[in-house]
Write a protein that holds these residues in place. Sequence first.
Motif, PDB file in Angstrom:
ATOM      1  N   ILE A   1     135.394  26.473  94.956  1.00 45.72           N
ATOM      2  CA  ILE A   1     134.826  26.090  96.246  1.00 45.72           C
ATOM      3  C   ILE A   1     133.417  25.536  96.050  1.00 45.72           C
ATOM      4  O   ILE A   1     133.033  24.547  96.689  1.00 45.72           O
ATOM      5  N   TYR A   2     132.659  26.139  95.143  1.00 47.44           N
ATOM      6  CA  TYR A   2     131.315  25.660  94.812  1.00 47.44           C
ATOM      7  C   TYR A   2     131.397  24.217  94.309  1.00 47.44           C
ATOM      8  O   TYR A   2     130.651  23.325  94.759  1.00 47.44           O
ATOM      9  N   LEU A   3     132.320  23.952  93.369  1.00 53.39           N
ATOM     10  CA  LEU A   3     132.486  22.597  92.835  1.00 53.39           C
ATOM     11  C   LEU A   3     132.908  21.608  93.916  1.00 53.39           C
ATOM     12  O   LEU A   3     132.374  20.491  93.996  1.00 53.39           O
ATOM     13  N   ASP A   4     133.864  22.009  94.748  1.00 49.78           N
ATOM     14  CA  ASP A   4     134.342  21.124  95.812  1.00 49.78           C
ATOM     15  C   ASP A   4     133.220  20.825  96.803  1.00 49.78           C
ATOM     16  O   ASP A   4     133.076  19.690  97.275  1.00 49.78           O
ATOM     17  N   ALA A   5     132.412  21.849  97.116  1.00 51.89           N
ATOM     18  CA  ALA A   5     131.281  21.659  98.018  1.00 51.89           C
ATOM     19  C   ALA A   5     130.232  20.741  97.400  1.00 51.89           C
ATOM     20  O   ALA A   5     129.593  19.938  98.086  1.00 51.89           O
ATOM     21  N   MET A   6     130.074  20.852  96.077  1.00 54.38           N
ATOM     22  CA  MET A   6     129.128  19.983  95.379  1.00 54.38           C
ATOM     23  C   MET A   6     129.598  18.530  95.426  1.00 54.38           C
ATOM     24  O   MET A   6     128.819  17.609  95.716  1.00 54.38           O
ATOM     25  N   GLU A   7     130.878  18.319  95.151  1.00 62.41           N
ATOM     26  CA  GLU A   7     131.445  16.973  95.189  1.00 62.41           C
ATOM     27  C   GLU A   7     131.331  16.351  96.578  1.00 62.41           C
ATOM     28  O   GLU A   7     131.112  15.153  96.727  1.00 62.41           O
ATOM     29  N   ALA A   8     131.454  17.190  97.606  1.00 66.22           N
ATOM     30  CA  ALA A   8     131.391  16.696  98.987  1.00 66.22           C
ATOM     31  C   ALA A   8     129.959  16.489  99.467  1.00 66.22           C
ATOM     32  O   ALA A   8     129.741  15.961 100.566  1.00 66.22           O
ATOM     33  N   GLY A   9     128.980  16.915  98.664  1.00 71.77           N
ATOM     34  CA  GLY A   9     127.579  16.751  99.049  1.00 71.77           C
ATOM     35  C   GLY A   9     127.010  17.886  99.873  1.00 71.77           C
ATOM     36  O   GLY A   9     125.862  17.825 100.320  1.00 71.77           O
ATOM     37  N   PHE A  10     127.800  18.959 100.062  1.00 76.49           N
ATOM     38  CA  PHE A  10     127.339  20.062 100.912  1.00 76.49           C
ATOM     39  C   PHE A  10     126.150  20.805 100.283  1.00 76.49           C
ATOM     40  O   PHE A  10     125.237  21.215 100.996  1.00 76.49           O
ATOM     41  N   ILE A  11     126.191  20.974  98.968  1.00 79.34           N
ATOM     42  CA  ILE A  11     125.131  21.740  98.309  1.00 79.34           C
ATOM     43  C   ILE A  11     123.781  21.042  98.498  1.00 79.34           C
ATOM     44  O   ILE A  11     122.771  21.676  98.826  1.00 79.34           O
ATOM     45  N   ARG A  12     123.763  19.726  98.319  1.00 81.73           N
ATOM     46  CA  ARG A  12     122.532  18.975  98.558  1.00 81.73           C
ATOM     47  C   ARG A  12     122.081  19.117 100.009  1.00 81.73           C
ATOM     48  O   ARG A  12     120.886  19.291 100.292  1.00 81.73           O
ATOM     49  N   THR A  13     123.028  19.058 100.919  1.00 81.52           N
ATOM     50  CA  THR A  13     122.697  19.209 102.344  1.00 81.52           C
ATOM     51  C   THR A  13     122.021  20.545 102.601  1.00 81.52           C
ATOM     52  O   THR A  13     120.992  20.612 103.293  1.00 81.52           O
ATOM     53  N   PHE A  14     122.590  21.624 102.049  1.00 77.42           N
ATOM     54  CA  PHE A  14     122.024  22.953 102.275  1.00 77.42           C
ATOM     55  C   PHE A  14     120.607  23.055 101.697  1.00 77.42           C
ATOM     56  O   PHE A  14     119.693  23.559 102.351  1.00 77.42           O
ATOM     57  N   ILE A  15     120.443  22.579 100.472  1.00 74.54           N
ATOM     58  CA  ILE A  15     119.133  22.691  99.828  1.00 74.54           C
ATOM     59  C   ILE A  15     118.092  21.829 100.541  1.00 74.54           C
ATOM     60  O   ILE A  15     116.968  22.265 100.787  1.00 74.54           O
TER      61      ILE A  15
END
Length: 418
Positions: free
Chosen positions: A335-349
Motif C-alpha cells: 500500500i505504501y508503494l502504491d500510494a507512492m506511485e500515485a503521488g499520495f506520499i508527496r501530497t501528505f508531506i
Amino acid sequence: MGMTMTQKILAAHAGLESVVAGQLIEADLDLVLGNDITSPVAIHEIEKMNVDGVFHKDKIALVMDHFVPNKDIKSAEHCKCVREFACKNEISNYFDVGEMGIEHALLPEKGLTVAGDVIIGADSHTCTYGALGAFSTGVGSTDMAAGMATGRAWFKVPSAIKVVITGKPQKYVSGKDVILHLIGTIGVDGALYQSLEFVGDGIANLSMDDRFTIANMAIEAGAKNGIFPVDDLAKQYMEAHSKRPFVVYEADEDAEYEREVVIDLNTLKPTVSFPHLPENTKTIDEVGDIAIDQVVIGSCTNGRYDDLAVAAEILKGKKVKKGLRVIVIPATQQIYLDAMEAGFIRTFIEAGAIVSTPTCGPCLGGYMGILAEGERCVSTTNRNFVGRMGHVNSEIYLASPAVAAASALTGKISDPRK
C-alpha cells in the motif's frame, strides 16, 4: 431449520450436516494468526504442551506489527521470541521488518484468507476477514497456542443479526461511517457473541476496502464475527491476490436471526464516535466546534489504499493547520508503494503531515503518536476507550479518513463535504 452463512461454514469445518445457535463444536482451522504482542504468550504455552512442533507450517501467520520497528528492549525481546519460534518451526508466513504490514490488511493482500475459511487470531480485530466471506474471530493467546498445536478450536455457534444495507453512499461517506452508525444504533454490546451478517443491494456500492473496515469493527459491537456475501467484487479480489481455492456459502432463506437492522446508504452522513466508547456517535452536523491537537490516518481499520486516496484528495495542494500533528500510516508495504506511485506520499508531506512505516503503534497507545494530558485526536482507528492512545485525560474521536483529512486542515472536527 435453516442456517446463516457463519453457521454453514462452522458446520462444514466441524464435519456436521447442520448446527444451531448455542451448540458447542470443534472445528478445523484454515489459519491461526498471532502478532508480536500476543504470540509470545502462545509460544510459551505451546512449549509446555507435549507436542512435536505445529500442526501445519503453512497455516500459521505471525505478523510483527504492533511495536515494529522495535520501540524498546521489551518489544525487541518479544519479536526475538517469535522470530526464533518461526525459524524453529519453519513457519512459512512470518512477516517482519521489510515484509511487514498491519496484520489484518496484510493477510488478505497476501492471499492467506479466502471465502469459506475458519480463521482464529490472537487479536480482536481478526474478524476483518469476514469481508471475504470467511468466518474469522479473535481469541486469547492460550486458544492460539492450542490452535497452532492441533489445528482445531472449540466454538459456541453464534446466533445472528441481519444487517440489511441498501442504497448508495454520498461522496465522502464510507464503510467507516456505516459501521460507526451501526455501533451507534445497537451499542457496543448490541451483538454480543452474535454474528453480524451483512446483506442487501447496497453492498454492491461498497468497495472491498469499505467491507474490510466494516468487518474489522464488528467486534466493537460485541460481535463474534461480521460476514459479507461473496459477490463478484469479492471473487475478483481473491482471484487477484490468492492462489488458494475458496468456497462460497450462502445463508438459507429460512435462516433464523435475532433481529434485523436496516442501513440506508442514501441518507447516511459522515459519522464521528465521541469519547470514550465507539457507540457514542454523532453525525458530522451534530459535532459542534471541537478543536483538536492530532490526526491519525491509518490502522487495520483505515490504512488501505482507498483510505489514503481520499485523504490525499482532500489534502492535495493545501496545508494542515499550523501546530497540528498529522500522522499517516499505510497499512502494508505494498500500500505504501502504491500510494507512492500515485503521488499520495508527496501530497501528505507537502501538506505538512508525516508518513510512517506500517505499524499499529498509535492505535493502542504504543508509540508513533502518544497523546498528552488534555489532548484531542481525530483518528481512523477502531477504539476510543479511556487512555487508549495515551494519557487517561486525552480524548479520541473516531472518524473516516475523509473527516480526518478535513479536520487536519481546519484544526477542528470538520465536514469533508464543505
